[in-house]
Write a protein that holds these residues in place. Structure first.
Motif, mmCIF file in Angstrom:
data_model
loop_
_atom_site.group_PDB
_atom_site.id
_atom_site.type_symbol
_atom_site.label_atom_id
_atom_site.label_comp_id
_atom_site.label_asym_id
_atom_site.label_seq_id
_atom_site.Cartn_x
_atom_site.Cartn_y
_atom_site.Cartn_z
ATOM 1 N N PRO A 87 -4.925 -0.546 -2.776
ATOM 2 C CA PRO A 87 -5.362 -1.708 -1.990
ATOM 3 C C PRO A 87 -5.979 -1.300 -0.658
ATOM 4 C CG PRO A 87 -2.951 -1.529 -2.061
ATOM 5 C CD PRO A 87 -3.494 -0.582 -3.078
ATOM 6 N N GLN A 88 -5.499 -0.197 -0.094
ATOM 7 C CA GLN A 88 -5.993 0.224 1.218
ATOM 8 C C GLN A 88 -7.457 0.628 1.179
ATOM 9 O OE1 GLN A 88 -4.135 1.957 -0.791
ATOM 10 N NE2 GLN A 88 -4.442 4.146 -0.560
ATOM 11 N N GLN B 80 2.079 -11.819 -1.572
ATOM 12 C CA GLN B 80 1.899 -10.781 -0.553
ATOM 13 C C GLN B 80 3.196 -10.471 0.169
ATOM 14 O OE1 GLN B 80 -1.133 -9.388 -0.676
ATOM 15 N NE2 GLN B 80 -1.458 -10.954 -2.232
ATOM 16 N N VAL C 171 5.655 -7.265 -0.976
ATOM 17 C CA VAL C 171 5.483 -5.931 -0.393
ATOM 18 C C VAL C 171 5.706 -5.961 1.115
ATOM 19 C CG1 VAL C 171 3.774 -4.125 0.090
ATOM 20 C CG2 VAL C 171 4.040 -5.015 -2.230
ATOM 21 N N SER C 172 5.288 -7.044 1.773
ATOM 22 C CA SER C 172 5.362 -7.045 3.238
ATOM 23 C C SER C 172 6.778 -7.285 3.760
ATOM 24 C CB SER C 172 4.407 -8.079 3.840
ATOM 25 O OG SER C 172 4.866 -9.387 3.621
ATOM 26 N N SER D 118 7.607 2.985 -1.618
ATOM 27 C CA SER D 118 6.218 2.710 -1.982
ATOM 28 C C SER D 118 6.158 1.710 -3.136
ATOM 29 C CB SER D 118 5.520 3.988 -2.419
ATOM 30 O OG SER D 118 5.443 4.879 -1.335
ATOM 31 N N ALA D 119 5.289 0.750 -3.021
ATOM 32 C CA ALA D 119 5.094 -0.217 -4.107
ATOM 33 C C ALA D 119 3.750 -0.898 -3.907
ATOM 34 C CB ALA D 119 6.205 -1.251 -4.117
ATOM 35 N N VAL D 120 3.135 -1.264 -5.010
ATOM 36 C CA VAL D 120 1.867 -2.007 -4.946
ATOM 37 C C VAL D 120 1.982 -3.224 -5.856
ATOM 38 C CG1 VAL D 120 -0.633 -1.908 -5.249
ATOM 39 C CG2 VAL D 120 0.640 0.191 -4.776
ATOM 40 N N THR E 224 -0.565 6.466 -6.125
ATOM 41 C CA THR E 224 -0.198 5.142 -6.631
ATOM 42 C C THR E 224 -0.853 4.849 -7.969
ATOM 43 O OG1 THR E 224 -1.949 4.259 -5.255
ATOM 44 C CG2 THR E 224 0.281 4.147 -4.386
ATOM 45 N N VAL F 294 0.328 -5.306 5.669
ATOM 46 C CA VAL F 294 1.211 -4.362 4.983
ATOM 47 C C VAL F 294 0.968 -4.384 3.475
ATOM 48 C CG1 VAL F 294 3.625 -3.885 4.394
ATOM 49 C CG2 VAL F 294 2.971 -4.284 6.774
ATOM 50 N N SER F 295 0.690 -5.564 2.921
ATOM 51 C CA SER F 295 0.590 -5.645 1.456
ATOM 52 C C SER F 295 -0.725 -5.083 0.927
ATOM 53 C CB SER F 295 0.769 -7.084 0.977
ATOM 54 O OG SER F 295 -0.343 -7.888 1.306
ATOM 55 N N ARG F 296 -1.793 -5.102 1.736
ATOM 56 C CA ARG F 296 -3.096 -4.705 1.224
ATOM 57 C C ARG F 296 -3.809 -3.640 2.043
ATOM 58 N NH1 ARG F 296 -4.379 -5.894 -3.778
ATOM 59 N NH2 ARG F 296 -2.370 -4.868 -3.780
ATOM 60 N N GLU F 297 -3.528 -3.506 3.327
ATOM 61 C CA GLU F 297 -4.336 -2.618 4.152
ATOM 62 C C GLU F 297 -3.670 -1.271 4.425
ATOM 63 O OE1 GLU F 297 -6.682 -4.287 7.328
ATOM 64 O OE2 GLU F 297 -6.256 -6.320 6.676
ATOM 65 N N VAL F 298 -2.350 -1.253 4.445
ATOM 66 C CA VAL F 298 -1.651 0.011 4.648
ATOM 67 C C VAL F 298 -1.490 0.673 3.280
ATOM 68 C CG1 VAL F 298 0.524 1.055 5.365
ATOM 69 C CG2 VAL F 298 -0.438 -0.847 6.677
ATOM 70 N N ALA F 299 -1.747 1.964 3.199
ATOM 71 C CA ALA F 299 -1.569 2.669 1.925
ATOM 72 C C ALA F 299 -0.125 2.525 1.468
ATOM 73 C CB ALA F 299 -1.920 4.135 2.092
ATOM 74 N N PRO F 300 0.083 2.312 0.169
ATOM 75 C CA PRO F 300 1.438 2.092 -0.335
ATOM 76 C C PRO F 300 2.385 3.242 0.001
ATOM 77 C CG PRO F 300 -0.190 1.588 -2.021
ATOM 78 C CD PRO F 300 -0.940 2.183 -0.871
#
Lengths: 424, 424, 424, 424
Positions: free
Chosen positions: A217-218, B235, B238-239, B247-249, B346, C238-244
């Motif tokens: 996602p990043q 969202q 994960v947040s 680590s999780a996506v 990931t 955190v959910s999309r922009e930071v690497a997992p």
């Protein structure tokens, strides 16, 4: 106006002789629905019938449009309009005459087709009225124009007829009248003065993300999240920006993004429908959509500007107060309490393109298609919304009678306000 | 291990003689990509080559899978695996050998096809290594198994070979090795002990609304709004619910609802991808998804329960610490500083299904495909994410060399840890 | 290092003689907690004790900070640090020595006060260790600095001591050591090399709307909706922009807007806390917050720019690998299996300001405060998160023993790595 | 009705003699605003004046309420009502007579106070009208009741007077009339038949999370995120669940959670205001709020049920069609085109509690307070919303004239519909 109602009653004496044929015609149309711009079978039936009835017939107006003109001495010219097209809906009414038709739509996909909006009833009612006027010329004087329009659902049928030279085919028209079958009790007619049906705009919005593998996602700008935030944010236009006393609808009818669970796509497409009753509100909403979409794209760090494409605009249906008052008086005389003041609706209609192009006043009313007993029961239990199918629903099924009778009567009674021979 | 590196160097002396053919093979595979489960041309090329090289060849294992076995005296059995399938991606690399292939996918749609994940490099490297081992039998002793797997992208290729009786075709295997080309500098290899590639689950969620005309939101339960709220709410897993140090996506790769601007649809479909490194976190996330989706449906007054369908599960790739340590030592001996500790990734991979089914330890490493000078420049300017195309991107284009050389060397050096004749 | 452990054991023979006094001191501190910058009673107790033990004592360093220096011949200088302040939390531990203290905070509000973070244990452990070193001078050589710091919770206590000339009070320090009691089993110590505690930033964001009567949303820009959208949107960082695989936390700890149900307010205030383990991630998150907040303000049509105020920054606690390795070896020698590798934590700490200012390496470890049996039961049932109170919770209550013993032992064992007389 | 207008004009001849005193009274009231339930100074001024004018005066009705009764022979009894309370708003009008008052509110906080809703104009107008009726008894016959009500803003003032025995103080009333100054052009009066002002409900919602340190979201249930999601979700009630043609407002006027950036709090409190024009819509919205809040709590895994507390309900103001028609006719006769049909408003009012308790019909109208020239300019530039301050805004400042004149005239003209001596 007693005079006009009396004349209408005289003309309507012929209804018993027309009814069986009219019902057969309705059932036939219902089981042979045609998509917008493809109404050629329907148009042929209409043109044949008008010809038999003695009308001067113009076909192929704006595609499959048909216009019949019956000149009957001096006097006003009244235009009556019906629309002919059906919808890409799979019929689930369970009726013996339910449609099983499938056709190829404008994008080349095969789709089921259904008269889910009742235009078949409009055609049958106007054909019946046309016949009655032709049979009862001694009761009226002037000119009757019966107009059968294609492609109302795609909002370009009326415009198409206008663009194809409709005005040149007609004598000077004095008033235009149209009607629609609604999920209100069959047997009733509903009138409304002023803004009645909403103006409607369709808009396609494409927002851009940056695609990536679903595990990274990043590396992406996620357009699914972006599109979801836009949908959520757009709700605040109606909830917070439109005055509570102003009517407006903003529907996101379609959201599409991505095709695999593990790939972050690079764009999302939203299709919106906006309905309003004033230009001020319409402009404010369109501006707010742009503001919100652009800002949400900025919030996501979208790599490209969003794209906005307008399509499929319906005009406001704003009934003339004088014309509406005269029709209302005639309806009340004929239908009594079964004529009622119908509230503003949020549906849209392209009929007004025709009187606007011709520069004439108009009114547009509703007539009932819902079984009256069922409607009363639903109303008593507060379940009208759940129990009475609405237009465009796959189970929308007007009862044949008194729907067709009242649709025919309403056209005759309304037209006679202008056409009845004055000295009775 | 000096012995094994020395033996590997001896075998690798043949590389100069293989390189031209190997590069041609790679270019040919790249311009003839095949979708998962359709790798029959690739399989034929592989089988032909293995046959020429003197391997015992099994074809059609789990569809298009190919297994080559080369018995060379007593000693351990080492399995080397490459995957063969390509992706439905339209190539935009601009390479002279770029794919222009279009194929029919599993759902009958015609789609562009591209080796966007580098499996063509895996096949070419393993074919080269197979040839070198066949040419240099004097330097090693034992049995080499080269396994060419279909359908890694759909996560069912390894399982398919196992289910088709893979174990029965093989002697007792001692260790399994595999590699993947990554957007790291060509010339380098990256190793990782313990959980390296994520477990991945795909989930399809269907939520139900109540359709209505776009003008009548009050008659609807709007699934577009419901789906958007779900995407937004997801969202927070994960947040807020996953520990920051875990680590999780959770990617929503696809959202689909509605087909017209002015019709509120009656359902929405979301496709999710979930990646984790532990069963605890995996279970917690799957539970949270169910909790959130059900609650958002309740918030909308959804008329039916949501449906959850799991599909396409990838196992965790959890590299054996002992095997990894031995391979790392050999790589360091051979590649020097170009062997580095790669961080947890990931992405996901189905390779581990094979050693799991065989009950043997394994390690899986990365080798570089990115132009080293470009990578360094991107790294210096902090623009790796923007400038270096990643796997699955339409512009993913490994440089041919030193990518193929290093991929071939890594396979030989790693296998030789077990196969090198002990007394050199 | 056997030597240093042996010397530590010799010094620790005095523990039995110190324990009763140390426990009384802990109970006294626990029931007399003092808010940050108000630790004057605690400081007096500390200073008195250090004086009695023969330390050279500096008081009033950076407010209420206390430094004790014990020179004992030639050799390295080791700095041991404890923090002294408590929190505005209402204690609900039910302990006989629970705090009922209320104080006036920095903003003039009367608040309950509690040692909810265990700094009382830090003080008691360091005072005990100080006494043991004073009593056992024959076992070591060099200089011991015991530093008691105010205002850790407000992140400005360490900086305050540095700014107040701490360096000038001290001989040249060689290494700095500190510890924290955590909700891990009492009896254990946890070590970690590299980034251990997060850097933390606090940010206050004020967004502007336009106030209006609650009945007139169309006249307003609703800051409650705006603030809610921001909170929702911030989750995507955190959910999309930071690497997992990167750890980061973004907490909105406070949201405040409006004071009456029927008045739309004109602003909203959010307070955020951001925790990261690298400058790159920290900068990326701070940038993303600005981008999102500004865009959401634009989406709302906010009439004024949002305001961002940074406050309360904690530095990264990045344990020196060599120092940590030496301490770990000594701990393993002394505590055996009760010394374990603790994972990265997301809490923050201002201790590192001191070694950073002094230019010396450091390590910081955790010691357990949770009842070991309870912890094991909670662990077995997967309920650690629910059953074991964490720091800052109103029911955080370390068991007195073995917590204090281990805290004291750890300080002695670690310092002895540098201070033990070499020829044993 | 010519008769009643003529009689009203005769009574209004005294206006010139009253105007100076009336303006002074208004300015005095404006600079001495009193919070709801604290209107004792205002009440004393009112009672004194009514006494001097010869009314029978009841004070202390429902707290500070005042009722004056003037019996003047046989005939109908008309009740005229004004409300007296001000608001906790800091005045920023810049007027020479602007309020600088600060008072202690019901919760013990000192707050600024301002007549930001124009009740001072209501009191001054009714006192003036009361004087004119007292001076012109020869022009009318019957009984006039002038009622000055406290605590309209808190919605419990009218109910308080009713509960305190209002009915027992009065002769049988025939009709009740009231008015409000609005941001429409001064000089105009606006009438509306049927539902005019909304019913309004206030609701406090407490949702529960699980607190934790800001660094440990995984140990928390974050109530800030939960509250934000609720605010976002609540927008869909008006946007999707209320029929577009139905008016409704749902405002979240207050959101409060947490007090520190680095502590995740354990609850959030929202205060909502809901305005509707029918019981059906009101019930539907209240149900939807409960459904959404409960579901969002479930989505968050909230550890406790949310709590809902209703407070501060305003009734619907539903103007009697017959009474409104008669007043409209009289206004049109007196004010000409300056009497207009005002659209439905979204504000609320507790006046109708009084006629409801007395069982009499009523009407309630608006009169203008905005400078007419400014309003016209704002209207021409489409900036009414931005440029004309609305009720409750800190810069709401009716122009003194013609506001007071028209407010006085409207009361006299309307009351005279019933009180004018029939044979003129």
């Amino acid at each position: 106006m007693t005079g006009s109602t009396k004349a209408a009653e005289d003309v309507l004496k012929g209804l018993a002789g027309v009814r069986t044929w009219q019902q057969d015609c309705y059932v036939d149309l219902h089981s042979h629905p045609e998509l917008s711009h493809q109404e050629f079978r329907t148009a042929r039936i209409v043109a044949d019938r008008l010809g038999v009835s003695g009308y001067q017939v113009h076909t192929g107006v704006g595609g499959s449009g048909v216009v019949g003109v019956l000149a009957n001495g001096s006097g006003p010219t009244v235009l009556l309009r019906a629309d002919m097209d059906a919808l890409p809906v799979r019929e689930v009414t369970g009726l013996p005459y339910a449609s099983t038709v499938r056709s190829t739509d404008a994008e080349g996909h095969e789709v089921p087709v259904m008269h889910a909006c009742g235009h078949d009833a409009h055609v049958a009612a106007l054909l019946g009225a046309a016949q009655l006027f032709a049979d009862g010329t001694e009761h009226w004087s002037g000119t009757l124009v019966t107009l059968f329009q294609p492609a109302e659902e795609t909002s370009d049928g009326a415009r198409g007829m206008v663009a194809d030279g409709l005005a040149d085919l007609l004598p000077k028209v004095d008033v235009a009248l149209a009607q629609h079958v609604f999920p209100i009790p069959a047997g009733t007619v509903g009138v409304h003065s002023g803004p009645f049906m909403a103006s409607a705009d369709s808009m396609r919005i494409t927002v851009h993300g940056r695609g990536a593998h679903g595990s990274m996602p990043q590396a992406s700008v996620d357009p699914v999240v972006l599109a979801a935030m836009i949908v959520v944010r757009l709700q605040t236009i109606v909830s917070r920006e439109v005055a509570p006393t102003e009517s407006a609808v903003l529907t996101v009818g379609s959201i599409q993004s991505g095709s695999a669970s593990n790939v972050i796509p690079d764009r999302a497409v939203l299709e919106l429908n906006i309905r309003t009753y004033s230009d001020t509100t319409r402009t404010a909403i369109l501006d707010a959509i742009q503001r919100i979409v652009r800002a949400e794209c900025a919030a996501s760090g979208s790599p490209a500007e969003p794209e906005f494409e307008m399509f499929g605009r319906f005009p406001l249906t704003d009934n003339d107060s004088d014309v509406t008052a005269r029709v209302t008086e005639a309806f009340t005389g004929f239908f009594g309490d079964s004529c009622w003041q119908m509230p503003q609706g949020t549906g849209s209609e392209d009929f007004s393109e025709i009187p606007s192009a011709l520069g004439v006043p108009y009114t547009y009313w509703g007539f009932g298609g819902a079984d009256a007993a069922k409607f009363r029961a639903a109303s008593d239990s507060g379940r009208v919304a759940q129990d009475i199918p609405v237009n465009h629903a796959p189970n929308f099924a007007p009862v044949i009678q008194p729907t067709l009778d009242v649709g025919t009567q309403a056209l005759v009674v309304a037209a006679m306000v202008w056409l009845a021979r004055s000295p009775q």
